[in-house]
Design a protein around this motif. Structure first.
Motif, PDB file in Angstrom:
ATOM      1  N   ARG A   1     -12.691  -8.350  10.727  1.00 33.95           N
ATOM      2  CA  ARG A   1     -13.674  -7.998  11.525  1.00 33.95           C
ATOM      3  C   ARG A   1     -13.867  -9.080  12.520  1.00 33.95           C
ATOM      4  NH1 ARG A   1     -19.171  -7.036   7.670  1.00 33.95           N
ATOM      5  NH2 ARG A   1     -18.269  -5.203   6.488  1.00 33.95           N
ATOM      6  N   LEU A   2     -14.462  -8.736  13.849  1.00 33.14           N
ATOM      7  CA  LEU A   2     -14.607  -9.592  15.109  1.00 33.14           C
ATOM      8  C   LEU A   2     -15.705 -10.887  14.486  1.00 33.14           C
ATOM      9  CD1 LEU A   2     -13.742 -10.178  17.886  1.00 33.14           C
ATOM     10  CD2 LEU A   2     -15.788  -8.617  18.548  1.00 33.14           C
ATOM     11  N   TRP A   3     -15.168 -11.816  14.667  1.00 25.85           N
ATOM     12  CA  TRP A   3     -15.946 -13.019  14.216  1.00 25.85           C
ATOM     13  C   TRP A   3     -16.667 -13.427  15.467  1.00 25.85           C
ATOM     14  CZ3 TRP A   3     -16.259 -18.364  15.463  1.00 25.85           C
ATOM     15  CH2 TRP A   3     -16.867 -19.162  14.333  1.00 25.85           C
ATOM     16  N   GLY A   4     -16.063 -13.784  16.319  1.00 22.18           N
ATOM     17  CA  GLY A   4     -16.289 -14.480  17.572  1.00 22.18           C
ATOM     18  C   GLY A   4     -15.256 -14.704  18.749  1.00 22.18           C
ATOM     19  N   LEU A   5     -15.431 -16.040  19.434  1.00 20.47           N
ATOM     20  CA  LEU A   5     -14.398 -16.369  20.484  1.00 20.47           C
ATOM     21  C   LEU A   5     -14.329 -17.749  20.341  1.00 20.47           C
ATOM     22  CD1 LEU A   5     -16.251 -14.716  23.838  1.00 20.47           C
ATOM     23  CD2 LEU A   5     -14.083 -13.874  22.950  1.00 20.47           C
ATOM     24  N   VAL A   6     -13.116 -18.006  20.961  1.00 20.17           N
ATOM     25  CA  VAL A   6     -12.782 -19.349  21.611  1.00 20.17           C
ATOM     26  C   VAL A   6     -12.566 -19.207  22.860  1.00 20.17           C
ATOM     27  CG1 VAL A   6     -10.298 -19.004  21.025  1.00 20.17           C
ATOM     28  CG2 VAL A   6     -11.167 -21.449  21.132  1.00 20.17           C
TER      29      VAL A   6
END
Length: 506
Positions: free
Chosen positions: A111-116
């Protein structure tokens, strides 16, 4: 054995620091996706008020493009899309724009968790980062996050956050979170973690404006009753003539004007939580009726001869000293003991040190979208004055002050600017106005500020810190530990800073 507590965000901070070591940049951030918001969980090289911001994906096109990319991307240095970090790079006295940025989406558990995100102030600074390096950094972060999420404490925290998210979806207005990293707030959060899963009655104590309602919401969201309603009642607006109807409901015909049955707050909260705000304002008559329900778990609607059993957890809040109210005969001692099974003290803002900047950042992020401004940023002088102020009205006063300051700054600088700088004069504090005019500090050391014209930034900063420490020690009777807590610092670090600045301590 001495127990030490690690904040829930510390593992993410270590991961980000390791990632930044692989890439030369001025700033990096790790943002977790929470529905349509990107929430900072770790920053490196960005100002600390960034942690209080919540970035709406739809309102930040760069972040939106990064999320929708597959392997990540780098924006050209001349990209005209607004950058969410303009003016947030730490260590710079001026509000500076970001000229080079790149980032990548993070996938955890499929799943898409977030960003760096990686950012630089110099155009082209990130040009040497190859796609392979970015993928290696992305893989390292994804693996680290996945491992951290298997740790029991983080899993439990995530479950609580999901419970809060479900509660938020049921309301039209998103409640705020308890933001900050001060020792005082972390102790409150640990106490909430301890008592929330139980059914114990909680008495939330604190001055006006500290956020007692937020504490009640957090207690409910982390309890086993989170799927059931949280019903709130302001006891200060509860006259005796309406108390029975508000708390217990009534049957049609119970009194003149009772033209239909009414369900009271206790019945509405059955299986859930009832939050009695300003419980110290209840009259003795209402106190007696409330005590009977708390003791028996049964209520009887006025006009009915049928007893109803309810399963309700009660959370009460007050800004009064109930022990003193009891001693003076204004509050029932038996009701006090029934309510204060587990008391929680919400610290005033003046004891939370640098939390004021985190909170201000959150309020500014809300305001810039509400007002149609691109970026609202605090100047160094504005941050210093926020830290120096005593905040008698606590978080509520801070929110109102930030709202006013945003309007003033926007009216001067307009909505077309790349960012809107919140300066000293916009805050409307006496100490701020004096600082903006370049005058000497006020004689009152409790809010003093010294920034003579022509003085270097380092010298002005040292002068302000020296006066602040002296005032804090004075407020706390020379107690180093209490002054350090107010500053949001470790005691040994606070002592070293005081020694470097030549402040004498006991």
């Amino acid at each position: 054995m001495k127990l030490t507590f690690e904040t829930p965000l510390a593992p993410y901070q270590r991961l980000l620091s390791a990632a930044r070591a692989l890439v030369r940049c001025d700033a990096a951030a790790l943002l977790r996706l929470d529905h349509d918001m990107l929430v900072p969980v770790a920053i490196d090289g960005l100002s600390e008020d960034t942690m209080g911001r919540r970035f709406a994906v739809a309102r930040h096109p760069r972040l939106s493009q990064l999320l929708s990319s597959v392997q990540g991307l780098r924006f050209p240095p001349d990209c005209n899309l607004p950058d969410p970090y303009d003016g947030l790079v730490a260590g710079h006295p001026d509000i500076l724009p970001v000229h080079d940025c790149m980032g990548a989406p993070l996938m955890v558990g499929g799943r898409l968790w977030g960003l760096v995100t990686l950012d630089a102030l110099t155009p082209g600074a990130l040009g040497d980062v190859s796609p392979g390096q970015l993928q290696a950094l992305k893989a390292m972060l994804e693996d680290g996050i996945e491992k951290q999420d298997t740790i029991g404490a983080l899993a439990e925290r995530a479950e609580r956050e999901q419970a809060v998210s479900r509660a938020l979806l049921q309301t039209s207005q998103q409640p705020r979170q308890l933001l900050g990293h001060s020792d005082a707030l972390q102790q409150l959060l640990r106490d909430i973690d301890i008592v929330a899963p139980s059914d114990l009655t909680v008495l939330v104590l604190g001055e006006t404006g500290v956020g007692k309602e937020l504490v009640a919401q957090q207690l409910h969201a982390q309890s086993g009753r989170r799927e059931r309603p949280l019903i709130q009642l302001n006891c200060a607006a509860l006259p005796d003539t309406l108390a029975d109807s508000e708390l217990f409901g009534h049957k049609r015909g119970a009194f003149t004007g009772a033209v239909q049955d009414r369900v009271g707050k206790f019945e509405l909260a059955d299986g859930g939580t009832l939050f009695l705000d300003e419980v110290g304002e209840l009259s003795p008559t209402v106190q007696a009726k409330l005590l009977r329900v708390l003791q028996s778990g049964e209520l009887q609607r006025p006009g009915s001869d049928k007893a109803l059993r309810v399963d309700v957890r009660v959370i009460a809040a007050t800004n009064r000293d109930l022990k003193q109210e009891v001693s003076q005969g204004r509050f029932r001692v038996d009701l006090y003991h029934r309510l204060s099974v587990y008391p929680l003290h919400v610290p005033p803002l003046r004891e939370r040190g640098r939390d004021v900047l985190t909170l201000a950042g959150g309020f500014l992020e809300e305001n810039q979208h509400r007002l149609g401004a691109r970026n609202l940023r605090l100047s160094p002088q504005a941050k210093a004055a926020l830290l120096a102020y005593d905040w008698p009205g606590n978080v509520r006063e801070l929110e109102h002050l930030v709202n006013r300051a945003a309007l003033r700054a926007l009216s001067e600088q307009g909505r077309g600017a790349r960012w809107v700088a919140i300066e000293a004069a916009h805050l409307g504090l006496d100490v701020q106005a004096m600082a903006a005019e370049g005058s000497a500090a006020k004689p009152d050391d409790s809010t003093g500020w010294m920034a003579p014209i022509g003085e270097s930034l380092r010298a002005a900063t040292d002068a302000f810190q020296r006066r602040w420490i002296v005032a804090a020690l004075k407020r706390h009777g020379g107690a180093m530990a209490a002054a350090a807590r107010e500053a949001g610092m470790d005691r040994s670090n606070f002592h070293r800073l005081a020694a470097r600045l030549g402040v004498k301590t006991n």
